[in-house]
Design a protein around this motif. Sequence first.
Motif, mmCIF file in Angstrom:
data_model
loop_
_atom_site.group_PDB
_atom_site.id
_atom_site.type_symbol
_atom_site.label_atom_id
_atom_site.label_comp_id
_atom_site.label_asym_id
_atom_site.label_seq_id
_atom_site.Cartn_x
_atom_site.Cartn_y
_atom_site.Cartn_z
ATOM 1 N N VAL A 148 91.711 -14.635 73.596
ATOM 2 C CA VAL A 148 92.954 -13.863 73.491
ATOM 3 C C VAL A 148 94.027 -14.503 74.362
ATOM 4 O O VAL A 148 93.728 -15.191 75.334
ATOM 5 C CB VAL A 148 92.751 -12.386 73.916
ATOM 6 N N VAL B 278 95.359 -9.138 69.016
ATOM 7 C CA VAL B 278 94.619 -10.185 68.320
ATOM 8 C C VAL B 278 95.042 -10.126 66.859
ATOM 9 O O VAL B 278 95.072 -9.049 66.265
ATOM 10 C CB VAL B 278 93.094 -9.948 68.430
ATOM 11 N N GLU C 128 82.138 -8.629 62.962
ATOM 12 C CA GLU C 128 81.758 -9.650 63.931
ATOM 13 C C GLU C 128 81.150 -9.094 65.218
ATOM 14 O O GLU C 128 80.375 -9.774 65.881
ATOM 15 C CB GLU C 128 82.977 -10.500 64.299
ATOM 16 N N PRO D 257 83.006 -9.200 74.901
ATOM 17 C CA PRO D 257 83.128 -7.939 74.156
ATOM 18 C C PRO D 257 82.771 -6.689 74.970
ATOM 19 O O PRO D 257 83.307 -5.617 74.723
ATOM 20 C CB PRO D 257 82.171 -8.119 72.978
ATOM 21 N N LEU E 77 86.907 -7.538 62.701
ATOM 22 C CA LEU E 77 86.252 -7.391 64.000
ATOM 23 C C LEU E 77 84.980 -6.560 63.883
ATOM 24 O O LEU E 77 83.970 -6.856 64.524
ATOM 25 C CB LEU E 77 87.206 -6.759 65.012
ATOM 26 N N ILE F 254 80.034 -12.000 67.689
ATOM 27 C CA ILE F 254 80.928 -12.671 68.626
ATOM 28 C C ILE F 254 80.358 -12.583 70.040
ATOM 29 O O ILE F 254 79.995 -11.508 70.501
ATOM 30 C CB ILE F 254 82.327 -12.012 68.608
ATOM 31 N N LYS G 44 82.178 -14.281 72.633
ATOM 32 C CA LYS G 44 83.421 -14.264 73.404
ATOM 33 C C LYS G 44 84.593 -14.190 72.431
ATOM 34 O O LYS G 44 84.520 -14.738 71.333
ATOM 35 C CB LYS G 44 83.584 -15.536 74.248
ATOM 36 N N LEU G 45 85.650 -13.531 72.846
ATOM 37 C CA LEU G 45 86.892 -13.489 72.079
ATOM 38 C C LEU G 45 87.938 -14.281 72.840
ATOM 39 O O LEU G 45 88.046 -14.156 74.065
ATOM 40 C CB LEU G 45 87.377 -12.043 71.912
#
Length: 122
Positions: free
Chosen positions: A7, A42, A52, A18, A49, A2, A4-5
Amino acid sequence: MIRKLLVRSNGSLLFLNPTEIHWIEAKGKYSYLHCGKNLYPVRAGIQSLEGELDPEAFIRIHRSYMVNVDSIRELKPWLKGEYRVILMDGTELTWSRNYKDRFYDFVDKLALAVPARKQLRN
């Protein structure tokens, strides 16, 4: 991995890097991303997670916790083979003995001269 997450935060969608995450806590179907004073829920399991996020940056220390390696300040021996993980902000988490092999692998990567596993067992 990942980059970017996405949220939710106060009705908006926030793109979270992250590296901003200090630690992750699993509760039911949600994982809570602890980013300093901010907390972001999330709808994803911690195991998802874990698969990822960069394994060099995040380590699973407990069935309910993952930690950003750069957020760790100190490790203290605790009860029955467990360790207390003290983060830069003073948060204390338990490194479960069920994740002991990950602990030794993590510490061995950081040790410069003698493998840490041998030092810890003496």
